[in-house]
Design an enzyme around this catalytic site. Structure first.
Site, mmCIF file in Angstrom:
data_model
loop_
_atom_site.group_PDB
_atom_site.id
_atom_site.type_symbol
_atom_site.label_atom_id
_atom_site.label_comp_id
_atom_site.label_asym_id
_atom_site.label_seq_id
_atom_site.Cartn_x
_atom_site.Cartn_y
_atom_site.Cartn_z
ATOM 1 N N HIS A 17 0.846 -1.207 0.000
ATOM 2 C CA HIS A 17 0.000 0.000 0.000
ATOM 3 C C HIS A 17 0.883 1.260 0.000
ATOM 4 O O HIS A 17 0.622 2.219 -0.727
ATOM 5 C CB HIS A 17 -0.882 0.055 1.253
ATOM 6 C CG HIS A 17 -1.913 -1.025 1.354
ATOM 7 N ND1 HIS A 17 -2.094 -1.785 2.489
ATOM 8 C CD2 HIS A 17 -2.849 -1.458 0.461
ATOM 9 C CE1 HIS A 17 -3.091 -2.642 2.293
ATOM 10 N NE2 HIS A 17 -3.561 -2.467 1.072
ATOM 11 N N LYS A 41 -15.166 -8.034 4.241
ATOM 12 C CA LYS A 41 -14.065 -8.232 5.198
ATOM 13 C C LYS A 41 -14.481 -7.887 6.620
ATOM 14 O O LYS A 41 -15.364 -7.065 6.840
ATOM 15 C CB LYS A 41 -12.862 -7.376 4.783
ATOM 16 C CG LYS A 41 -12.245 -7.812 3.458
ATOM 17 C CD LYS A 41 -11.029 -6.968 3.110
ATOM 18 C CE LYS A 41 -10.431 -7.400 1.773
ATOM 19 N NZ LYS A 41 -9.393 -6.465 1.296
ATOM 20 N N ARG A 90 -2.316 -6.006 -8.265
ATOM 21 C CA ARG A 90 -1.185 -6.906 -8.007
ATOM 22 C C ARG A 90 -1.059 -7.975 -9.078
ATOM 23 O O ARG A 90 0.030 -8.423 -9.395
ATOM 24 C CB ARG A 90 -1.358 -7.592 -6.643
ATOM 25 C CG ARG A 90 -1.146 -6.660 -5.481
ATOM 26 C CD ARG A 90 -1.612 -7.281 -4.220
ATOM 27 N NE ARG A 90 -3.035 -7.583 -4.318
ATOM 28 C CZ ARG A 90 -3.784 -8.010 -3.323
ATOM 29 N NH1 ARG A 90 -3.248 -8.228 -2.150
ATOM 30 N NH2 ARG A 90 -5.066 -8.235 -3.494
ATOM 31 N N SER A 128 -2.923 -7.584 3.191
ATOM 32 C CA SER A 128 -3.125 -7.423 4.639
ATOM 33 C C SER A 128 -3.453 -8.770 5.277
ATOM 34 O O SER A 128 -3.041 -9.043 6.410
ATOM 35 C CB SER A 128 -4.266 -6.437 4.901
ATOM 36 O OG SER A 128 -3.957 -5.180 4.366
HETATM 37 O O1 PNS Z 1 -8.585 -2.737 0.289
HETATM 38 P P1 PNS Z 1 -9.888 -3.265 -0.259
HETATM 39 O O2 PNS Z 1 -10.613 -4.110 0.780
HETATM 40 O O3 PNS Z 1 -9.728 -3.994 -1.566
HETATM 41 O O4 PNS Z 1 -10.774 -1.954 -0.575
HETATM 42 C C1 PNS Z 1 -12.071 -2.094 -1.096
HETATM 43 C C2 PNS Z 1 -12.860 -0.798 -0.842
HETATM 44 C C3 PNS Z 1 -12.919 -0.492 0.648
HETATM 45 C C4 PNS Z 1 -12.187 0.352 -1.578
HETATM 46 C C5 PNS Z 1 -14.290 -1.021 -1.428
HETATM 47 O O5 PNS Z 1 -14.912 -2.089 -0.772
HETATM 48 C C6 PNS Z 1 -15.142 0.239 -1.348
HETATM 49 O O6 PNS Z 1 -15.089 1.063 -2.228
HETATM 50 N N1 PNS Z 1 -15.922 0.372 -0.238
HETATM 51 C C7 PNS Z 1 -16.789 1.520 -0.024
HETATM 52 C C8 PNS Z 1 -18.260 1.167 -0.341
HETATM 53 C C9 PNS Z 1 -18.453 1.186 -1.835
HETATM 54 O O7 PNS Z 1 -18.421 2.226 -2.466
HETATM 55 N N2 PNS Z 1 -18.628 -0.011 -2.441
HETATM 56 C C10 PNS Z 1 -18.658 -0.169 -3.883
HETATM 57 C C11 PNS Z 1 -20.038 -0.179 -4.441
HETATM 58 S S1 PNS Z 1 -20.918 -1.643 -4.036
#
Ligand code: PNS
Length: 161
Positions: A17, A41, A90, A128
């Site tokens: 990150h 998660k 990745r 993570s």
């Molecule tokens: O590090 P991650 O877990 O891959 O990040 C994913 C994250 C947190 C960026 C994604 O789940 C997200 O955008 N969450 C906010 C809620 C949202 O906008 N969801 C997408 C539409 S369903």
């Protein structure tokens, strides 16, 4: 002034990150790192803790701010008046999900574009989840997370045993 958002669950922030943050911060005048909810998660660090850990490891980068939001990314971007989201890729396996997310976000907020940065080769294996698993076995975390937060990750792994 160019501005981008780097969203994620960051549970905890890893060297992978941090590599994306450092590179994105060189590309944009301002980078907002936002701790968000990933419905799939179950984080071990609270949002506030994750924000604090990221602030600790990014304090050498003046154009980075760290915050959190429990809402939709597309709405957060609108509130911030920001038209760019940065994501790290990745492997090809990340792409399908990220592509879908980018399209959903664009549907909700047509002003929003997603830009992908390829992860540095040395971090393509890193996540993570891997960090938390290694911490649970008492492994050396030096190659995986910034040294400033190793003790926090180790302590949390012991607590959740
Ligand atoms: O590090 P991650 O877990 O891959 O990040 C994913 C994250 C947190 C960026 C994604 O789940 C997200 O955008 N969450 C906010 C809620 C949202 O906008 N969801 C997408 C539409 S369903």
């Amino acid at each position: 002034m160019s501005k981008a958002i780097y969203p994620g669950s960051f549970d905890p922030v890893t060297n992978g990150h941090l590599n994306i943050i450092e590179r994105a911060a060189k590309t944009f005048d301002e980078l907002i790192v936002c701790v968000m909810i990933n419905a799939e998660k179950h984080p071990v660090f609270s949002s506030e803790e994750r924000v604090e850990l990221i602030r600790r490891v990014t304090k050498h980068i003046p154009n980075v701010t760290v915050t959190q939001s429990s809402g939709l990314l597309a709405e957060f971007a609108r509130e911030q008046n920001c038209g760019v989201v940065v994501k790290g890729l990745r492997a090809l396996s990340d792409f399908e999900h990220e592509f879908q997310m980018a399209l959903i976000n664009k549907k909700i907020n047509p002003e929003l574009d997603t830009m992908f940065l390829t992860a540095s080769q040395k971090y393509t294996f890193l996540s993570s989840s891997v960090v938390k698993e290694l911490a649970g076995y008492g492994a050396d975390l030096t190659p995986f997370v910034p040294c400033e937060i190793i003790e926090d990750v180790r302590a949390r792994a012991m607590r959740s045993e």
